[in-house]
Scaffold this motif. Structure first.
Motif, mmCIF file in Angstrom:
data_model
loop_
_atom_site.group_PDB
_atom_site.id
_atom_site.type_symbol
_atom_site.label_atom_id
_atom_site.label_comp_id
_atom_site.label_asym_id
_atom_site.label_seq_id
_atom_site.Cartn_x
_atom_site.Cartn_y
_atom_site.Cartn_z
ATOM 1 N N LYS A 261 50.686 -44.898 -61.610
ATOM 2 C CA LYS A 261 50.239 -44.803 -60.234
ATOM 3 C C LYS A 261 48.730 -44.941 -60.201
ATOM 4 C CE LYS A 261 53.887 -41.734 -58.494
ATOM 5 N NZ LYS A 261 54.165 -40.401 -57.942
ATOM 6 N N CYS A 262 48.249 -45.907 -59.434
ATOM 7 C CA CYS A 262 46.817 -46.057 -59.245
ATOM 8 C C CYS A 262 46.387 -45.319 -57.981
ATOM 9 C CB CYS A 262 46.459 -47.534 -59.148
ATOM 10 S SG CYS A 262 44.683 -47.869 -59.109
ATOM 11 N N PHE A 263 47.240 -45.376 -56.951
ATOM 12 C CA PHE A 263 46.985 -44.667 -55.698
ATOM 13 C C PHE A 263 48.289 -44.055 -55.219
ATOM 14 C CE2 PHE A 263 47.360 -44.584 -51.089
ATOM 15 C CZ PHE A 263 46.236 -43.851 -50.722
ATOM 16 N N ALA A 264 48.242 -42.823 -54.734
ATOM 17 C CA ALA A 264 49.449 -42.187 -54.198
ATOM 18 C C ALA A 264 49.078 -41.173 -53.135
ATOM 19 C CB ALA A 264 50.252 -41.513 -55.319
ATOM 20 N N GLN A 265 49.795 -41.225 -52.036
ATOM 21 C CA GLN A 265 49.707 -40.214 -50.991
ATOM 22 C C GLN A 265 51.118 -39.725 -50.704
ATOM 23 O OE1 GLN A 265 48.965 -37.695 -49.292
ATOM 24 N NE2 GLN A 265 47.205 -38.449 -48.150
ATOM 25 N N HIS A 266 51.425 -38.533 -51.217
ATOM 26 C CA HIS A 266 52.754 -37.947 -51.061
ATOM 27 C C HIS A 266 52.773 -36.845 -50.016
ATOM 28 C CE1 HIS A 266 54.364 -40.150 -54.473
ATOM 29 N NE2 HIS A 266 53.394 -39.712 -55.237
ATOM 30 N N ASP A 318 41.503 -43.464 -47.932
ATOM 31 C CA ASP A 318 40.959 -43.059 -49.227
ATOM 32 C C ASP A 318 39.635 -43.786 -49.418
ATOM 33 O OD1 ASP A 318 41.746 -41.937 -52.169
ATOM 34 O OD2 ASP A 318 40.666 -43.832 -52.316
ATOM 35 N N THR A 319 38.617 -43.062 -49.814
ATOM 36 C CA THR A 319 37.288 -43.682 -49.945
ATOM 37 C C THR A 319 36.863 -43.891 -51.388
ATOM 38 O OG1 THR A 319 36.263 -41.485 -49.826
ATOM 39 C CG2 THR A 319 36.501 -42.704 -47.761
ATOM 40 N N GLU A 320 37.709 -43.520 -52.351
ATOM 41 C CA GLU A 320 37.303 -43.621 -53.755
ATOM 42 C C GLU A 320 38.157 -44.608 -54.544
ATOM 43 O OE1 GLU A 320 37.139 -39.797 -55.540
ATOM 44 O OE2 GLU A 320 35.525 -39.067 -54.241
ATOM 45 N N THR A 321 39.486 -44.441 -54.503
ATOM 46 C CA THR A 321 40.344 -45.224 -55.401
ATOM 47 C C THR A 321 41.076 -46.374 -54.728
ATOM 48 O OG1 THR A 321 42.205 -43.724 -55.038
ATOM 49 C CG2 THR A 321 40.728 -43.215 -56.869
ATOM 50 N N LEU A 322 41.283 -46.316 -53.413
ATOM 51 C CA LEU A 322 42.126 -47.304 -52.758
ATOM 52 C C LEU A 322 41.579 -48.715 -52.906
ATOM 53 C CD1 LEU A 322 44.552 -48.026 -51.076
ATOM 54 C CD2 LEU A 322 43.275 -47.419 -49.019
ATOM 55 N N SER A 323 40.264 -48.888 -52.777
ATOM 56 C CA SER A 323 39.671 -50.217 -52.830
ATOM 57 C C SER A 323 39.993 -50.928 -54.136
ATOM 58 C CB SER A 323 38.156 -50.122 -52.640
ATOM 59 O OG SER A 323 37.574 -51.401 -52.646
ATOM 60 N N SER A 324 39.817 -50.246 -55.265
ATOM 61 C CA SER A 324 40.101 -50.873 -56.557
ATOM 62 C C SER A 324 41.594 -50.999 -56.809
ATOM 63 C CB SER A 324 39.447 -50.070 -57.689
ATOM 64 O OG SER A 324 39.924 -48.738 -57.699
ATOM 65 N N PHE A 353 46.327 -53.414 -44.625
ATOM 66 C CA PHE A 353 45.147 -52.709 -45.112
ATOM 67 C C PHE A 353 44.027 -52.882 -44.089
ATOM 68 C CE2 PHE A 353 47.508 -53.533 -48.969
ATOM 69 C CZ PHE A 353 47.281 -52.409 -49.753
ATOM 70 N N ILE A 354 43.088 -51.946 -44.076
ATOM 71 C CA ILE A 354 41.867 -52.077 -43.284
ATOM 72 C C ILE A 354 40.692 -51.886 -44.234
ATOM 73 C CG2 ILE A 354 40.565 -51.311 -41.268
ATOM 74 C CD1 ILE A 354 43.081 -49.931 -40.264
ATOM 75 N N SER A 355 39.770 -52.833 -44.221
ATOM 76 C CA SER A 355 38.605 -52.753 -45.098
ATOM 77 C C SER A 355 37.572 -51.797 -44.519
ATOM 78 C CB SER A 355 37.980 -54.139 -45.281
ATOM 79 O OG SER A 355 37.290 -54.519 -44.104
ATOM 80 N N ARG A 356 36.563 -51.485 -45.316
ATOM 81 C CA ARG A 356 35.506 -50.587 -44.865
ATOM 82 C C ARG A 356 34.699 -51.180 -43.724
ATOM 83 N NH1 ARG A 356 33.471 -48.447 -50.847
ATOM 84 N NH2 ARG A 356 35.421 -47.349 -51.342
ATOM 85 N N SER A 357 34.723 -52.491 -43.584
ATOM 86 C CA SER A 357 34.023 -53.150 -42.482
ATOM 87 C C SER A 357 34.920 -53.374 -41.268
ATOM 88 C CB SER A 357 33.451 -54.489 -42.948
ATOM 89 O OG SER A 357 34.499 -55.356 -43.372
ATOM 90 N N ILE A 388 42.640 -58.682 -51.241
ATOM 91 C CA ILE A 388 42.267 -57.506 -50.462
ATOM 92 C C ILE A 388 41.060 -56.848 -51.111
ATOM 93 C CG2 ILE A 388 43.038 -55.250 -49.656
ATOM 94 C CD1 ILE A 388 45.898 -56.403 -49.722
ATOM 95 N N SER A 389 39.982 -56.708 -50.369
ATOM 96 C CA SER A 389 38.758 -56.139 -50.934
ATOM 97 C C SER A 389 38.225 -55.019 -50.048
ATOM 98 C CB SER A 389 37.689 -57.229 -51.085
ATOM 99 O OG SER A 389 37.377 -57.804 -49.831
ATOM 100 N N ASN A 390 37.610 -54.039 -50.688
ATOM 101 C CA ASN A 390 36.965 -52.926 -49.989
ATOM 102 C C ASN A 390 37.922 -52.201 -49.045
ATOM 103 O OD1 ASN A 390 34.375 -53.448 -51.150
ATOM 104 N ND2 ASN A 390 34.126 -55.147 -49.711
ATOM 105 N N ALA A 391 39.157 -52.018 -49.487
ATOM 106 C CA ALA A 391 40.144 -51.350 -48.642
ATOM 107 C C ALA A 391 39.793 -49.887 -48.450
ATOM 108 C CB ALA A 391 41.528 -51.484 -49.255
ATOM 109 N N GLU A 392 39.889 -49.424 -47.215
ATOM 110 C CA GLU A 392 39.663 -48.013 -46.897
ATOM 111 C C GLU A 392 40.938 -47.347 -46.394
ATOM 112 O OE1 GLU A 392 36.560 -45.192 -44.365
ATOM 113 O OE2 GLU A 392 36.528 -47.362 -44.125
ATOM 114 N N TYR A 393 41.794 -48.113 -45.710
ATOM 115 C CA TYR A 393 43.074 -47.608 -45.221
ATOM 116 C C TYR A 393 44.193 -48.512 -45.721
ATOM 117 C CZ TYR A 393 40.672 -44.733 -41.698
ATOM 118 O OH TYR A 393 39.889 -43.813 -41.058
ATOM 119 N N MET A 394 45.367 -47.918 -45.969
ATOM 120 C CA MET A 394 46.584 -48.701 -46.155
ATOM 121 C C MET A 394 47.648 -48.102 -45.254
ATOM 122 S SD MET A 394 48.419 -47.476 -49.690
ATOM 123 C CE MET A 394 49.970 -48.074 -49.050
#
Length: 423
Positions: A261-266, A318-324, A353-357, A388-394
């Protein structure tokens, strides 16, 4: 903005493919930032939809000679095995959910009585016997808790690619074809999403197998299994149910873990509302107070389809791991739709996804008609590499495609991105 139609999709069996993972959660709270512009991605992604249901066999495992000592991952085989407490029952009042209690082994609850008895069957010997009376004021959840004090549990990492197996015989039920569910907790509200256990024959022993990898994908923290087993007759339809359980055991798998798991929201905390976003993906006005009914330990949405062609979305931040993490891998989410949405024949759902911009990246959708109504399903897609780059929301969107569908609930859980460990 036009939401994209499906390009390609496939189905896979619910509990056969090992999805792997270490059960860790990655969640980062932060303020919500509205999107400013939009863009779409079209890709030949394979999208899968699967119902969370168990494998079963009419050939029960009772024919095998097993004991607690001979099965390393045993929870109950003729007796309660080490690492687990004697079985108990959680009872909760229907009208007032704040009234609840744990009924210890050897005591009868308001609804449930459970004991270990001689089955009279030479293949099964002693079994866990659970009976519900006709008290319609309560629901009851029988289970085996970890011997360690709550919320501490047992590290079951050795079984990450294996199976949770048990035998069940239903003797009586208020329904002709009763449904049970199994979910495993890791310190409430950390738990795996429900796995459906359909019973098509009474007074017959059957063996059921659950994929541990799927339990991990769907929220179980495998390093802290606080409940070795829990089985629940259909919520609200439990009176006068009588069933027996035997040979509960966790079995190791032979295949290695191939994903992480790289990203998870449970939603394994009591309130995640400040990390989530309800919106109109198609830029139409949305009264979110008519949409969001609750967040944690899963999301409950009550959409109001008051605009023709409306497409609503729900996302996590997520502001740390989601983008990568969103640069590649497999994206999945658990979703439960009522029959009105599944039978409508028009609705589609998919990921975005929604990017930081504020850029929107809309992935291909699948028809809601491909899901099983009123059951948990997992939909998944391969993320288009490098798009997909600089993702802030999924998030997940629901597009009515111009249909005037009836209002109803939607349940969401387990927003997960996995990456392959195989290079």
């Amino acid at each position: 903005m036009r939401l994209l139609g499906i390009v390609g999709w496939t189905f896979c069996a619910a509990l056969l493919a090992a999805c792997g993972g270490n059960g860790d959660k990655v969640n980062t709270p932060g303020p919500v930032t509205p999107g400013q512009s939009s863009a779409s991605i079209s890709s030949n992604t394979a999208v899968s939809s699967l119902s969370r249901s168990s494998n079963n066999s009419s050939l029960s495992s009772g024919a095998m000679v097993m004991t607690c000592a001979s099965v390393e991952g045993a929870v109950f085989i003729d007796e309660t095995c080490p690492n687990w407490q004697e079985p108990s029952v959680f009872e909760q009042q229907k009208v007032n959910s704040n009234i609840y209690y744990e009924v210890p082994f050897g005591s009868d609850g308001a609804l449930v009585s459970q004991k270990i008895i001689d089955s009279g069957d030479a293949l099964y010997k002693k079994v866990w016997d659970i009976q519900y009376n006709n008290n319609n004021d309560f629901n009851g959840l029988p289970h085996f808790r970890a011997a360690a004090a709550f919320p501490a549990g047992v590290d079951m990492s050795a079984y990450a690619t294996g199976k949770l197996i048990f035998d069940i015989k239903v003797l009586a039920s208020p329904e002709a074809n009763p449904d049970f569910t199994v979910h495993i907790e890791c310190g409430w509200p950390c738990y795996s999403t429900d796995v459906r256990i359909p019973i098509d024959e009474l007074n017959t022993w059957k063996t059921y197998e659950l994929s541990v990898a799927d339990l991990i994908r769907d929220g179980l923290k495998i390093t802290n299994v606080a409940m070795g087993f829990q089985i629940i007759p259909r919520w609200g339809q439990q009176t006068n149910t009588h069933f027996q359980i035997d040979n509960i055991r966790w079995v190791k798998g032979s295949a290695p873990v191939t994903t992480k798991k790289c990203f998870a929201q449970h939603f394994d905390r009591t309130d995640w509302s400040y990390t989530t976003k309800v919106e109109t993906v198609d830029q139409m006005p949305l009264d979110s107070s008519k949409w969001l009914a609750g967040v944690g330990p899963l999301v409950t949405l009550i959409p109001q389809w008051n605009s023709v062609g409306a497409a609503w979305g729900f996302s996590v931040r997520d502001t740390e791991t989601l983008s990568s993490c969103a640069a590649k891998g497999t994206l999945s989410v658990s979703v439960l739709l009522p029959s009105a949405y599944v039978d409508d024949g028009q609705m589609q759902l998919g990921f975005y996804f929604i990017s930081r911009s504020g850029l929107y990246y809309i992935l291909d959708g699948i028809p809601a008609s491909r899901l099983k109504a009123d059951e948990w399903n997992t939909i998944s897609t391969t993320i288009p590499a490098g798009k997909i780059s600089n993702a802030e929301y999924m998030g997940v969107y629901f597009d009515s495609k111009g249909s005037n569908v009836a209002n109803g609930y939607i349940l969401l859980d387990n927003f997960v991105i996995t990456h392959s460990l195989v290079q």
